[in-house]
Scaffold this active site. Structure first.
Site, PDB file in Angstrom:
ATOM      1  N   HIS A   1       1.222  -1.145  -0.075  1.00  0.00           N
ATOM      2  CA  HIS A   1       0.257  -0.034   0.381  1.00  0.00           C
ATOM      3  C   HIS A   1       0.721   1.462   0.645  1.00  0.00           C
ATOM      4  CE1 HIS A   1      -4.272   1.816   1.594  1.00  0.00           C
ATOM      5  NE2 HIS A   1      -3.259   2.960   1.107  1.00  0.00           N
TER       6      HIS A   1
ATOM      7  N   ARG B   1       1.941   8.859  -6.314  1.00  0.00           N
ATOM      8  CA  ARG B   1       1.141  10.333  -6.780  1.00  0.00           C
ATOM      9  C   ARG B   1       1.617  10.500  -8.703  1.00  0.00           C
ATOM     10  NH1 ARG B   1      -1.925  10.160  -2.540  1.00  0.00           N
ATOM     11  NH2 ARG B   1      -1.519  11.054  -0.922  1.00  0.00           N
TER      12      ARG B   1
ATOM     13  N   HIS C   1     -10.653   0.225   0.832  1.00  0.00           N
ATOM     14  CA  HIS C   1     -10.109   1.180   2.263  1.00  0.00           C
ATOM     15  C   HIS C   1     -11.866   1.563   3.036  1.00  0.00           C
ATOM     16  CE1 HIS C   1      -9.312   5.325   2.905  1.00  0.00           C
ATOM     17  NE2 HIS C   1     -10.530   5.651   3.043  1.00  0.00           N
TER      18      HIS C   1
ATOM     19  N   ASP D   1       0.633   2.538   4.037  1.00  0.00           N
ATOM     20  CA  ASP D   1       0.228   3.660   3.286  1.00  0.00           C
ATOM     21  C   ASP D   1       0.609   5.125   3.450  1.00  0.00           C
ATOM     22  OD1 ASP D   1      -1.987   4.995   2.387  1.00  0.00           O
ATOM     23  OD2 ASP D   1      -2.612   5.517   4.497  1.00  0.00           O
TER      24      ASP D   1
ATOM     25  N   PHE E   1      -5.501  14.783   4.644  1.00  0.00           N
ATOM     26  CA  PHE E   1      -5.308  13.286   5.529  1.00  0.00           C
ATOM     27  C   PHE E   1      -4.057  13.024   4.562  1.00  0.00           C
ATOM     28  CE2 PHE E   1      -9.309  14.179   5.680  1.00  0.00           C
ATOM     29  CZ  PHE E   1      -9.948  14.058   6.548  1.00  0.00           C
TER      30      PHE E   1
HETATM   31 ZN   LIG Z   1      -7.049   4.698   2.427  1.00  0.00          ZN
END
Ligand SMILES: [Zn+2]
Length: 441
Positions: free
Chosen positions: A56, A60, A177, A303, A321
């Site tokens: 994960h 970008r 998610h 993440d 976030f």
């Molecule tokens: Zn996520």
């Protein structure tokens, strides 16, 4: 090709060994191996782990290159001891076609620091309405096996059902998610006493747990497998534990930050602690550690979510976030679950290498460090300590929650497909590494 003799490393179970790397594979393990014609790496006091695999990662690119690129994110990954990252699909354009996933894969191969495995979007444009071309992405050169709308929840139960059915044909997995959108509209932090005191809109645990409960039941109903991203609540651990006991093919991940940090850090409104899902209560952190220790949670995944400074250095409600996490992951895992007594180093090898590779259907990581396996290795010094600062970050963004914190451990060397990407704690330069990203085995 380069040859390396790694001298006096300790395997994850403590066994001392030399490791000979030749022609891209682990040629030999043992003591007193012949060093002639090799670059010798002194690994006395270091643990040799199989190359870390992140399921994960947000790289970008294409579209948000001011935050990260495939190259810069690959460098951050190598610095953190990773040899594989799975690049999430929420780019621009979204990775929802064979063309985009092949582009991301090619950029990863050109960079060479890690193997970049593109994740395909579940729905067109992450819109949640129409299934993306899952089959075309699976049969493309990128051979996608993990599909996710991460950043967004596949909230429509019928779309989720169809996606789970579709990926069975090529042994794929849907990585969810889990965030019920209506229950989390405008949500800013974990819902509870503290969110009330701080006057921030609450993000209830049930918004995550309800989606996980629905999706494990859907996976059972259609006989498919589902993976749950970034578990963050004690209730989520309970639901996954129940599903596994029932024989449902569910796997789950937890991030390093959810294993270490809790919602109290939000109290000063510092947006470097703003993340999705939010930091939760201390009791949740404890349940996540226990869930990882007892196998309910299968893997740790970073993440890694780079954002430019202006997206984080603003008032809480308008900040983005996410946190970067590749360079700090192993140290945070050491502090949160190894030094705290929940996991041994063999468990770390399992949750950060073997198991994520298995979920992503990636060859070459099944057996760990054995003769004949592709040479993907991480040499780690668990005795070291470091003041974590921007100098530790190799990616393009610095939104780490650990800046200014002292962290245990240090990645000393990383070897990817038989080539060093990190030596003596320093990244090998990009020209030398370029082109070594093609997957072996
Ligand atoms: Zn996520």
């Amino acid at each position: 090709m380069s040859s390396y003799l790694i001298r006096s490393a300790a395997l994850a179970d403590g066994t001392p060994t030399d490791i000979l790397v030749r022609d891209g594979v682990i040629a030999e393990l043992g003591s007193g191996l012949d060093a002639s014609g090799t670059v010798t790496i002194d690994a006395d006091g270091l643990i040799a782990l199989p190359g870390l695999v992140d399921l994960h990662t947000h790289l970008r690119e294409p579209g948000f290159e001011q935050s990260e690129t495939v190259l810069s994110g690959s460098m951050a990954a190598a610095a953190g001891g990773f040899t594989v990252v799975h690049a999430m699909a929420n780019t621009s354009p979204v990775a929802d076609t064979a063309g985009v996933v092949e582009q991301v894969q090619a950029l990863g191969e050109a960079a060479g620091y890690v193997t970049v495995r593109p994740v395909g979007a579940v729905t067109v444009g992450l819109g949640g309405v129409q299934l993306a071309e899952l089959g075309a992405m699976a049969s493309s050169r990128a051979a996608v096996r993990v599909f996710s709308d991460d950043g967004k929840c596949v909230w429509d139960a019928l779309i989720m059902r169809r996606a789970l059915e579709y990926v069975k044909a090529f042994d794929g997995v849907i990585a969810q998610h889990a965030q019920e959108p209506r229950l989390t509209e405008d949500a800013q932090m974990n819902e509870g006493t503290l969110s009330g005191e701080l006057g921030l809109a609450g993000w209830p645990a049930v918004a995550e747990e309800a989606i996980i409960a629905r999706d494990v039941l859907l996976a059972e109903h259609v006989g498919s497998r589902v993976h749950i991203c970034h578990l963050s609540t004690a209730g989520s651990v309970d639901v996954v534990r129940w599903a596994k006991a029932r024989g449902i093919a569910v796997t789950a991940e937890v991030t390093p930050h959810h294993l270490l940090l809790d919602e109290q850090l939000v109290s000063n409104y510092d947006a470097k602690f703003k993340v999705n899902p939010p930091l939760r209560r201390v009791e949740d952190v404890q349940a996540l550690r226990e869930g990882l220790a007892d196998g309910t949670i299968d893997i740790v995944a970073t993440d890694h979510a780079p954002h430019p400074l202006e997206a984080k250095e603003c008032e809480w409600n308008s900040a983005a976030f996410g946190m970067v996490g590749l360079e700090s992951a192993l140290s945070v895992v050491q502090e949160a679950v190894v030094d705290a007594g929940h996991l041994g180093w063999s468990d770390v090898a399992r949750v950060l290498s073997q198991k994520p590779a298995e979920i992503g259907r990636l060859a070459g990581y099944r057996h760990g460090i054995v003769a004949g396996a592709p040479a993907n290795l991480t040499l780690y010094d668990p005795q070291a300590e470091r003041d974590f600062g921007v100098g530790q970050l190799q990616g393009r963004s610095i939104n780490s929650p650990y800046l200014g914190r002292r962290l245990p451990g240090r990645v000393v060397s990383t070897i990817h497909n038989g080539y060093a990407t990190v030596l003596d704690g320093e990244l090998v330069d990009a020209d030398t590494v370029a082109g070594h990203g093609v997957l072996h085995g």
